[in-house]
Every structure is written in C-alpha cells, then in structure tokens.
Scaffold this motif. Structure first.
Motif, PDB file in Angstrom:
ATOM      1  N   LYS A 125       0.887  -1.042   0.071  1.00 59.82           N
ATOM      2  CA  LYS A 125      -0.087  -0.203   0.141  1.00 59.82           C
ATOM      3  C   LYS A 125       0.741   1.107  -0.147  1.00 59.82           C
ATOM      4  CE  LYS A 125      -4.285  -1.313   2.194  1.00 59.82           C
ATOM      5  NZ  LYS A 125      -5.409  -0.845   3.098  1.00 59.82           N
ATOM      6  N   ASN A 126       2.178   1.238   0.470  1.00 61.77           N
ATOM      7  CA  ASN A 126       2.966   2.377   0.477  1.00 61.77           C
ATOM      8  C   ASN A 126       3.608   2.624  -1.074  1.00 61.77           C
ATOM      9  OD1 ASN A 126       2.313   2.510   3.330  1.00 61.77           O
ATOM     10  ND2 ASN A 126       4.381   1.634   3.748  1.00 61.77           N
ATOM     11  N   CYS A 127       3.752   1.438  -1.866  1.00 54.23           N
ATOM     12  CA  CYS A 127       3.920   1.813  -3.182  1.00 54.23           C
ATOM     13  C   CYS A 127       3.365   2.897  -3.790  1.00 54.23           C
ATOM     14  CB  CYS A 127       4.125   0.541  -3.950  1.00 54.23           C
ATOM     15  SG  CYS A 127       5.146  -0.721  -3.044  1.00 54.23           S
ATOM     16  N   LYS A 128       4.159   3.629  -5.084  1.00 57.31           N
ATOM     17  CA  LYS A 128       3.419   4.491  -5.838  1.00 57.31           C
ATOM     18  C   LYS A 128       2.580   3.531  -6.815  1.00 57.31           C
ATOM     19  CE  LYS A 128       5.778   6.480  -8.969  1.00 57.31           C
ATOM     20  NZ  LYS A 128       6.729   7.388  -9.542  1.00 57.31           N
ATOM     21  N   SER A 129       1.410   4.111  -6.911  1.00 55.41           N
ATOM     22  CA  SER A 129       0.407   3.556  -7.978  1.00 55.41           C
ATOM     23  C   SER A 129      -0.535   4.363  -8.669  1.00 55.41           C
ATOM     24  CB  SER A 129      -0.035   2.321  -7.473  1.00 55.41           C
ATOM     25  OG  SER A 129      -1.118   2.474  -6.459  1.00 55.41           O
ATOM     26  N   GLU A 130      -1.515   4.074  -9.339  1.00 55.71           N
ATOM     27  CA  GLU A 130      -2.625   4.685  -9.663  1.00 55.71           C
ATOM     28  C   GLU A 130      -3.637   4.932  -8.496  1.00 55.71           C
ATOM     29  OE1 GLU A 130      -3.534   6.132 -13.443  1.00 55.71           O
ATOM     30  OE2 GLU A 130      -1.396   5.967 -12.805  1.00 55.71           O
ATOM     31  N   GLN A 131      -4.504   5.742  -8.360  1.00 59.31           N
ATOM     32  CA  GLN A 131      -5.519   6.026  -7.280  1.00 59.31           C
ATOM     33  C   GLN A 131      -6.295   4.600  -7.208  1.00 59.31           C
ATOM     34  OE1 GLN A 131      -7.825   9.391  -8.403  1.00 59.31           O
ATOM     35  NE2 GLN A 131      -6.161  10.913  -7.533  1.00 59.31           N
ATOM     36  N   TRP A 132      -6.781   4.412  -6.104  1.00 55.19           N
ATOM     37  CA  TRP A 132      -7.502   3.140  -5.862  1.00 55.19           C
ATOM     38  C   TRP A 132      -8.695   2.935  -6.625  1.00 55.19           C
ATOM     39  CZ3 TRP A 132      -5.379  -0.129  -2.557  1.00 55.19           C
ATOM     40  CH2 TRP A 132      -4.541   0.238  -1.764  1.00 55.19           C
ATOM     41  N   GLY A 133      -8.655   1.824  -7.344  1.00 54.48           N
ATOM     42  CA  GLY A 133      -9.652   1.310  -8.500  1.00 54.48           C
ATOM     43  C   GLY A 133      -9.328   2.048  -9.612  1.00 54.48           C
ATOM     44  N   ASN A 134      -8.573   2.949 -10.078  1.00 57.65           N
ATOM     45  CA  ASN A 134      -8.255   3.649 -11.229  1.00 57.65           C
ATOM     46  C   ASN A 134      -7.584   2.609 -12.127  1.00 57.65           C
ATOM     47  OD1 ASN A 134      -8.271   5.369 -13.363  1.00 57.65           O
ATOM     48  ND2 ASN A 134      -6.791   6.656 -12.221  1.00 57.65           N
ATOM     49  N   ASN A 135      -8.079   2.264 -13.153  1.00 52.83           N
ATOM     50  CA  ASN A 135      -7.222   1.019 -14.029  1.00 52.83           C
ATOM     51  C   ASN A 135      -8.075   0.756 -15.412  1.00 52.83           C
ATOM     52  OD1 ASN A 135      -8.912  -1.534 -13.841  1.00 52.83           O
ATOM     53  ND2 ASN A 135      -8.985  -0.825 -11.975  1.00 52.83           N
ATOM     54  N   ASN A 136      -7.205   0.120 -16.136  1.00 56.13           N
ATOM     55  CA  ASN A 136      -7.967  -0.248 -17.499  1.00 56.13           C
ATOM     56  C   ASN A 136      -7.505  -1.744 -17.837  1.00 56.13           C
ATOM     57  OD1 ASN A 136      -5.288   0.121 -18.206  1.00 56.13           O
ATOM     58  ND2 ASN A 136      -5.468   0.963 -19.901  1.00 56.13           N
ATOM     59  N   CYS A 137      -7.902  -2.464 -16.757  1.00 54.02           N
ATOM     60  CA  CYS A 137      -7.555  -3.786 -16.464  1.00 54.02           C
ATOM     61  C   CYS A 137      -8.789  -4.543 -16.441  1.00 54.02           C
ATOM     62  CB  CYS A 137      -6.596  -3.986 -15.348  1.00 54.02           C
ATOM     63  SG  CYS A 137      -5.152  -3.189 -15.380  1.00 54.02           S
ATOM     64  N   ASP A 138      -8.943  -5.991 -16.809  1.00 55.69           N
ATOM     65  CA  ASP A 138      -9.672  -6.876 -16.286  1.00 55.69           C
ATOM     66  C   ASP A 138      -9.072  -8.084 -15.323  1.00 55.69           C
ATOM     67  OD1 ASP A 138      -8.736  -8.864 -18.010  1.00 55.69           O
ATOM     68  OD2 ASP A 138      -9.852  -7.884 -19.581  1.00 55.69           O
ATOM     69  N   HIS A 139      -9.606  -8.926 -14.990  1.00 52.67           N
ATOM     70  CA  HIS A 139      -9.144  -9.671 -14.007  1.00 52.67           C
ATOM     71  C   HIS A 139      -8.240 -10.841 -14.784  1.00 52.67           C
ATOM     72  CE1 HIS A 139     -10.564  -8.445 -10.167  1.00 52.67           C
ATOM     73  NE2 HIS A 139     -11.943  -8.651 -10.770  1.00 52.67           N
ATOM     74  N   SER A 140      -8.256 -10.824 -16.140  1.00 57.75           N
ATOM     75  CA  SER A 140      -7.483 -11.752 -16.863  1.00 57.75           C
ATOM     76  C   SER A 140      -6.021 -11.149 -16.631  1.00 57.75           C
ATOM     77  CB  SER A 140      -7.656 -11.904 -18.396  1.00 57.75           C
ATOM     78  OG  SER A 140      -7.328 -10.583 -18.809  1.00 57.75           O
ATOM     79  N   GLU A 141      -5.832 -10.133 -15.977  1.00 58.67           N
ATOM     80  CA  GLU A 141      -4.296  -9.301 -15.948  1.00 58.67           C
ATOM     81  C   GLU A 141      -3.978  -9.234 -14.558  1.00 58.67           C
ATOM     82  OE1 GLU A 141      -3.895  -6.312 -19.322  1.00 58.67           O
ATOM     83  OE2 GLU A 141      -5.976  -6.124 -18.467  1.00 58.67           O
ATOM     84  N   ASP A 142      -4.554 -10.001 -13.611  1.00 57.64           N
ATOM     85  CA  ASP A 142      -4.304 -10.001 -12.197  1.00 57.64           C
ATOM     86  C   ASP A 142      -3.113 -10.367 -11.868  1.00 57.64           C
ATOM     87  OD1 ASP A 142      -6.600  -9.309 -11.477  1.00 57.64           O
ATOM     88  OD2 ASP A 142      -7.660 -11.144 -10.902  1.00 57.64           O
ATOM     89  N   ALA A 143      -2.315  -9.671 -10.903  1.00 55.87           N
ATOM     90  CA  ALA A 143      -0.674  -9.989 -10.732  1.00 55.87           C
ATOM     91  C   ALA A 143      -0.710 -11.232  -9.519  1.00 55.87           C
ATOM     92  CB  ALA A 143      -0.090  -8.604 -10.017  1.00 55.87           C
ATOM     93  N   GLY A 144       0.464 -11.768  -9.534  1.00 54.11           N
ATOM     94  CA  GLY A 144       0.597 -13.012  -8.651  1.00 54.11           C
ATOM     95  C   GLY A 144       2.170 -12.551  -7.984  1.00 54.11           C
TER      96      GLY A 144
END
Length: 293
Positions: A99-118
């Motif tokens: 959560k401390n890492c830099k990222s887009e705002q919460w929920g702001n993305n152009n992904c779907d669940h086929s791109e989930d990270a592991g």
C-alpha cells in the motif's frame, strides 16, 4: 542413498490469508498466489501492468515469506473477482508494504481480472541439503537473512509444524546435531516449543531471534513424508501417484498424463539425471489409458 522422482499441483480451491492488508490466494502454499489487497473494507486484486520483481519483493517481505522467486502476470493463479484496486504499481526496495508503493489511485485502471498479478516467494522456512524438497536442515528467513534452528528442545511436534507449513505431509523424523550438515551464518531460533495448532514455525514460542547458546553442530533437521508419493509399486520410487491436499491423500486422473508430467514427479521425489529415464519406466508401468506419450 535411494533417490527418487515432483508433480507440483496448485489447487484452485486452496485459499489462504496472511497479513492485515495483503494476501496471496490460490497458490497452493502460504507464500504464493494471486495478490489481493484490502481497501475500504473489501478485498481486491492488483493489475499486472508494470508488475515486476521489485513489487513482488515488497509483498514477500510484508508477509514474512522470504525472498522473491517470481512475479507472475496475467492471472497466473486464476482470475480474482470484485474490484481491481491497484494498477501501475511502482515499488521501491525500501517500501515495507504494498500500500505504500506508488500506483494509480485506488480502483483507477484499464485492466480486467485476466491481468491479475501474482507472487511466488521462497517462504519463511526451507529444508536444505536433504536431497529433496521435503527433507533437510531447517532454515528460517528473518531480517533479510536465512539462518538455522538450534536443537535444544526440538521434537516431533516442532517438526510437524515445519512439514505442514511447507505442504510436505507428515513429519517422519525430527533430527538434531546437524544431521544434514552444519549451516552457516545466523542461528535464529532456539528452545522452540510449538503447539499442534501452530501453522508456521515463526508462530511457535522460542527464546527470541538470534538468542541461543548453540553452534552449528546442533542445527536441527526434518524429514517429511512429502506432498506427493508413489504407492503399490514395490518401492518408494515406483507406483500409483498420490498427492496430499487439505490433509488427505488422493490420486491423479490419467487423462492427458504423459512423460513430462511424470518427470516432474521424479524430480520432486529426488531423482536428478535419471528423471527422464525413470519417467519412461514408470509410464510403462501405468495402465494403457495413462500412456499418453
């Protein structure tokens, strides 16, 4: 020493939560799986756009799961559901929580669940120099460094916790006095006293990190029954394949079963150079319906 043959099965039904705001799901072990984060009272996934080993390392550290092995993308552990909370994650090596890492705002993305990270981490405990994954000298990962465990008070209850944590079945032997050779570096744990209900070695009572009056000649070892076995074949290294899941042994369907799969079993049980030849031998022992070569 008898050497044998690793089928690694990742069950999509396995679901384990660790940590307060991040968890790994459907990876088949405590320290591997799809990354999910808790935000606004709801668990959600992480988009794998830009996901890399540095990001995965933060998750492994946050969960106390050792070093990073792999940072899989594109729903390697299956697709999640619900919100995709994080995207374009860009962690620094100094970050202590995802959560401390830099990222887009919460929920702001152009992904779907086929791109989930592991993430696949090394885990916080490992067995070394035993010739196979489920046997060897016990080492624990703490403060960025692997170290050993002193044998004072070591018993089968402690060994059983290690085997369960690694998904290695039941404890067969609890060994002391550097049975698989002395380690080096830190001796992290001493006077370990686990309960049968403990799920990880780090949860057991002990004298404190790095507090001991031992040397590496007293390092402990464990021999587990493994999470895969061969039965009714006349020896430990031949027979019907069974895997351990959710505390119960079960078999493997032979549809699409072939020599490559058998070679994985061979490696898991300790075969090395002979793995492919042994695979041919064991496939030859199977019923005709299983010989999908």
């Amino acid at each position: 020493m008898e050497r044998c043959l690793r089928v690694f099965f990742l069950s999509s039904m396995f679901h384990l939560i660790t940590g307060d705001s991040v968890r790994l799901v459907d990876g088949g072990s405590r320290c591997a799986g799809r990354v999910e984060v808790l935000h606004d009272g709801q668990w959600g996934t992480v988009c794998s756009h830009g996901w890399d080993l540095t990001d995965a390392a933060v998750v492994c550290r946050e969960l106390g799961c050792g070093e990073t092995v792999k940072a899989p993308r594109n729903a390697y552990f299956g697709e999640g559901s619900g919100p995709i909370w994080m995207s374009l994650v860009d962690c620094r090596e100094s970050d202590t929580a995802l959560k401390n890492c830099k990222s887009e705002q919460w929920g702001n993305n152009n992904c779907d669940h086929s791109e989930d990270a592991g993430v696949i981490c090394s885990g916080s405990v490992r067995l070394v120099n035993g010739g196979r994954r489920c046997a060897g000298r016990v080492e624990v990962f703490h403060d960025g460094e692997w170290g050993t465990v002193c044998g004072h008070g070591w018993d089968m209850t402690n060994a059983a916790v290690v085997c369960r944590e690694l998904g290695c079945g039941d404890a067969e032997e609890s060994l002391m006095n550097a049975h698989f050779g002395p380690g080096s570096g830190q001796i992290w744990m001493d006077d370990v006293k686990c309960n049968k209900s403990d799920t990880t070695l780090k949860n057991c009572r002990f004298g404190g990190w790095g507090k001991h009056d031992c040397d590496h000649g007293e390092d402990v070892s464990v021999v587990c029954s493994d999470s895969v076995r061969l039965v009714d074949g006349g020896s430990r290294c031949a027979g019907r394949v069974q895997v351990l899941h959710d505390g119960q042994w079960g078999t493997v369907c032979s549809i699409h079963w072939h020599k490559t799969d058998v070679a994985v079993v061979c490696r898991e049980l300790g075969y090395r150079n002979e793995g492919v030849d042994m695979a041919v031998l064991i496939v030859g022992m199977l019923e005709p319906s299983a010989q999908a070569l």
